[in-house]
Enzyme design. Structure first.
Site, mmCIF file in Angstrom:
data_model
loop_
_atom_site.group_PDB
_atom_site.id
_atom_site.type_symbol
_atom_site.label_atom_id
_atom_site.label_comp_id
_atom_site.label_asym_id
_atom_site.label_seq_id
_atom_site.Cartn_x
_atom_site.Cartn_y
_atom_site.Cartn_z
ATOM 1 N N GLU A 42 50.865 -30.622 -55.321
ATOM 2 C CA GLU A 42 51.312 -30.026 -56.576
ATOM 3 C C GLU A 42 51.377 -31.171 -57.593
ATOM 4 O O GLU A 42 52.010 -32.196 -57.321
ATOM 5 C CB GLU A 42 52.700 -29.412 -56.372
ATOM 6 C CG GLU A 42 53.179 -28.736 -57.623
ATOM 7 C CD GLU A 42 54.579 -28.132 -57.498
ATOM 8 O OE1 GLU A 42 55.108 -28.055 -56.368
ATOM 9 O OE2 GLU A 42 55.114 -27.759 -58.551
ATOM 10 N N ARG A 268 56.883 -33.779 -41.309
ATOM 11 C CA ARG A 268 56.645 -34.670 -42.436
ATOM 12 C C ARG A 268 57.101 -36.079 -42.078
ATOM 13 O O ARG A 268 57.911 -36.283 -41.179
ATOM 14 C CB ARG A 268 57.330 -34.168 -43.687
ATOM 15 C CG ARG A 268 58.849 -34.065 -43.632
ATOM 16 C CD ARG A 268 59.430 -33.764 -45.009
ATOM 17 N NE ARG A 268 58.748 -32.685 -45.696
ATOM 18 C CZ ARG A 268 58.328 -32.757 -46.969
ATOM 19 N NH1 ARG A 268 58.519 -33.839 -47.684
ATOM 20 N NH2 ARG A 268 57.723 -31.743 -47.532
ATOM 21 N N LYS A 278 59.706 -35.794 -54.272
ATOM 22 C CA LYS A 278 59.262 -36.100 -55.632
ATOM 23 C C LYS A 278 60.371 -35.877 -56.646
ATOM 24 O O LYS A 278 60.452 -36.578 -57.648
ATOM 25 C CB LYS A 278 58.043 -35.244 -55.986
ATOM 26 C CG LYS A 278 56.757 -35.836 -55.431
ATOM 27 C CD LYS A 278 55.551 -35.048 -55.875
ATOM 28 C CE LYS A 278 55.393 -33.810 -55.030
ATOM 29 N NZ LYS A 278 54.165 -33.074 -55.287
HETATM 30 P P1 ATP Z 1 57.913 -33.420 -52.122
HETATM 31 O O1 ATP Z 1 58.971 -32.890 -51.229
HETATM 32 O O2 ATP Z 1 57.765 -34.891 -52.088
HETATM 33 O O3 ATP Z 1 57.961 -32.885 -53.503
HETATM 34 P P2 ATP Z 1 55.854 -31.555 -51.557
HETATM 35 O O4 ATP Z 1 55.595 -31.041 -50.209
HETATM 36 O O5 ATP Z 1 56.497 -30.629 -52.509
HETATM 37 O O6 ATP Z 1 56.586 -32.933 -51.433
HETATM 38 P P3 ATP Z 1 53.173 -31.380 -52.401
HETATM 39 O O7 ATP Z 1 52.515 -31.972 -53.574
HETATM 40 O O8 ATP Z 1 53.326 -29.922 -52.358
HETATM 41 O O9 ATP Z 1 54.558 -32.085 -52.251
HETATM 42 O O10 ATP Z 1 52.484 -31.908 -51.057
HETATM 43 C C1 ATP Z 1 51.108 -31.919 -50.836
HETATM 44 C C2 ATP Z 1 50.858 -31.988 -49.364
HETATM 45 O O11 ATP Z 1 51.441 -33.150 -48.815
HETATM 46 C C3 ATP Z 1 51.484 -30.808 -48.651
HETATM 47 O O12 ATP Z 1 50.566 -30.316 -47.710
HETATM 48 C C4 ATP Z 1 52.698 -31.368 -48.005
HETATM 49 O O13 ATP Z 1 53.015 -30.661 -46.854
HETATM 50 C C5 ATP Z 1 52.283 -32.817 -47.734
HETATM 51 N N1 ATP Z 1 53.444 -33.689 -47.710
HETATM 52 C C6 ATP Z 1 54.391 -33.833 -48.648
HETATM 53 N N2 ATP Z 1 55.350 -34.692 -48.249
HETATM 54 C C7 ATP Z 1 54.996 -35.123 -47.018
HETATM 55 C C8 ATP Z 1 55.570 -36.020 -46.063
HETATM 56 N N3 ATP Z 1 56.711 -36.664 -46.298
HETATM 57 N N4 ATP Z 1 54.921 -36.212 -44.898
HETATM 58 C C9 ATP Z 1 53.763 -35.593 -44.661
HETATM 59 N N5 ATP Z 1 53.174 -34.731 -45.493
HETATM 60 C C10 ATP Z 1 53.769 -34.489 -46.671
HETATM 61 MG MG MG Z 2 55.334 -28.614 -52.505
#
Ligand code: ATP
Ligand code: MG
Length: 570
Positions: A42, A268, A278
């Protein structure tokens, strides 16, 4: 225990559980044996090391099975998303070493198609327009132990629903006043299945579609359909989406989609002494706790890059942590170990003095400058040698001298002889102090001309070898020493209050008055170097200039991970 060994056990040696699933799919000729993954960020912030795990997993799986991996921006939340993030994400994925070729997509590319799918659900009696306000909706939703209550609008006719949904799109209703909801089951034990919202009314300018839309599809509706439209075979995501999987499948089962991808969840990455959300990282940036998303203390890829981390080290780290189904905390010492291993092989060595103490060699000719040979990298025989200037006045590290040394301190002290790396043996014959403060300001020494290169012909030994620079020839520099951003392993633990309460106040130590060997004037921005005995450093990409060198410390030389492993082997 090695994280790799523990995490891989779920799938047997060498293969993680996701690849084991894919192997089975290929054996059964599912998806005609094809593998197509995607990395779906995102664009609401910069990528962090957790994303790197997901990037490596998705792109490497595609490569391992001769498949493809798409880059898809999941941009359904216009109020938080920005073009700056879209660009930084692409830069970071490329920097990590992955290539999506011509397969860059945006969920917003599918808005029209998603709208058509939503109308289809309405026509099939599987979605309805709901007038409940957000608070009411929460009350109707029930709890984990109590069933929810049907919305009063649940039995609206198809015609009325279609009309209202079209008018939602046309902008007839205020933000938040209505939603489109799936008609599933308000008594489902899975809260995600209790008539989840599919569309909301939101007047916000989207970074790509501008003001074309005032209704936006929700993540759960968008993600599965985007996957299906791109004919993704394996939709790999993090564990928090496990409870969303029934909804993922429900949506795809109701609609005439070209494919039904399989969602697979993995744990994760959580890394000690930092935060990975984020939202929290954004907070650190907005609050001025760090200098920006690329502050070298941030766990973002931009921050790690600026700090001097290499893509190779980050990929190696992601490989070593493996893929697990259970959440765990990875020791940050492992990440530091990976960058050390990589830089040890490739970083040329130099001498730099961070806290200079003046040394005058009394018996060295005043105007003489000798160019001494120094080895660039003992780990790389092709790296050759360079010249280091030696002169009468030098600097050594303040820490390398003690006027009244304890027993185990073998470095410089009054009357003692030590080796200057690549140069001579010197002996401290006098100590000059500031009369007012008593601070040691200069050492008076003598050198033994017979020891040139660092060895005494009579075989006499010294117990310490110090790094040094020529006062006359060295370049002034600023050096930024970074430490962990937080003072405890888990800043988000329940007992610590706000995560910002445990920011390490000593996470940045700026040393403004350092001296580095002249050859470092030519180190290009971002080039990794080792300062002998001190650690790995790189010129700061933003702030280092020809006339004012600025170095970031990437990592120290002390390898806590290797030590942990050694102890465990005993
Ligand atoms: P955040 O919690 O940091 O905002 P998010 O999951 O909302 O993370 P996205 O941009 O939606 O962020 O993530 C893109 C991809 O990266 C998704 O498939 C998500 O599952 C993966 N991802 C995000 N954080 C992690 C992590 N700590 N370890 C492994 N994969 C991750
Ligand atoms: Mg997300």
């Amino acid at each position: 225990m090695d994280a790799k060994d523990t995490d891989r056990t779920e799938a047997g040696p060498g293969k993680d559980f996701i690849r084991t699933i894919i192997d089975g799919d290929i054996r059964n000729n599912k998806n005609e044996g094809k593998v197509h993954t995607r990395f779906p960020p995102e664009p609401n912030g910069y990528l962090h090391i957790g994303h790197a795990k997901s990037i490596c997993l998705n792109f490497n799986i595609a490569a391992d099975y001769q498949g493809q991996c798409n880059l898809r921006f999941d941009d359904t939340n216009p109020s938080k998303e920005e073009q700056e993030y879209v660009e930084s994400i692409q830069e970071d994925v490329r920097w990590l070493g992955f290539d999506w070729a011509d397969r860059k997509f945006y969920a917003s590319d599918y808005f029209e198609q998603l709208y058509v799918f939503a109308e289809q659900l309405i026509k099939d009696g599987k979605a309805f327009v709901c007038d409940l306000a957000p608070e009411q909706m929460r009350e109707y939703r029930g709890t984990l132990t109590e069933a929810g209550t049907d919305s009063p609008n649940r039995d609206r006719s198809v015609e009325e629903n279609l009309d209202l949904f079209q008018r939602m799109r046309a902008g007839e209703f205020p933000d938040g006043s209505r939603t489109l909801r799936a008609k599933i089951d308000m008594a489902s034990p899975n809260l995600n299945m209790r008539d989840p919202v599919l569309y909301r009314i939101l007047r916000a300018t989207h970074h790509r579609t501008g003001d074309d839309w005032c209704i936006y599809p929700m993540y759960d509706f968008t993600h599965c359909l985007s996957d299906a439209l791109e004919r993704i075979t394996h939709s790999i995501c993090t564990l928090e989406f496990e409870d969303h999987r029934p909804l993922y499948d429900w949506v795809l089962d109701q609609l005439p989609v070209p494919a039904h991808p399989q969602q697979i969840e993995f744990a994760r990455l959580n890394l000690g002494y930092t935060v990975m959300s984020k939202r929290m990282l954004q907070h650190l940036v907005n609050d001025g706790r760090v200098s920006g998303w690329d502050d070298p203390r941030m766990p973002t890829l931009a921050g790690l890059r600026r700090r001097g981390y290499t893509p190779e080290a980050i990929r190696e780290f992601c490989d070593r942590i493996g893929v697990a189904k259970r959440d765990s905390m990875v020791d940050i010492a492992l990440l530091e170990h990976c960058i050390r291993e990589d830089l040890n092989k490739r970083a040329p060595r130099y001498m730099a003095v961070l806290r200079p103490l003046r040394v005058v060699i009394e018996n060295y000719p005043d105007e003489q400058v000798e160019e001494l040979d120094a080895i660039n990298n003992p780990e790389d025989s092709d790296a050759g040698t360079r010249k280091v200037p030696f002169s009468k006045v030098l600097y050594i590290e303040r820490d390398d001298f003690m006027e009244d040394p304890p027993k185990k301190f073998f470095r410089m002290a009054p009357g003692r002889e030590v080796r200057l790396r690549y140069a001579y043996f010197i002996t401290c014959v006098d100590v000059v102090k500031d009369e007012a403060t008593g601070e040691v300001v200069e050492l008076r020494c003598t050198y033994d001309p017979e020891t040139k290169g660092g060895d005494a012909p009579d075989g006499r030994k010294v117990k310490a070898t110090l790094h040094w620079v020529s006062a006359e020839k060295a370049l002034p520099a600023e050096v930024r020493l970074y430490d962990r951003l937080f003072d405890r392993e888990n800043p988000c633990a329940k007992d610590v209050g706000a995560f910002t309460d445990c920011i390490n106040p000593h996470s940045l130590d700026t040393l403004a008055d350092c001296r580095v060997e002249p050859a470092l004037g030519d180190a290009g921005p971002g080039a990794a170097v080792q300062f002998e005995r001190l650690g790995y450093f790189c010129p700061d990409v933003k702030d280092s200039k020809q006339d004012r060198l600025v170095f970031n410390r990437t990592v120290t030389l002390r390898d806590a991970w290797a030590k942990i492993q050694k102890q465990q082997k005993k």
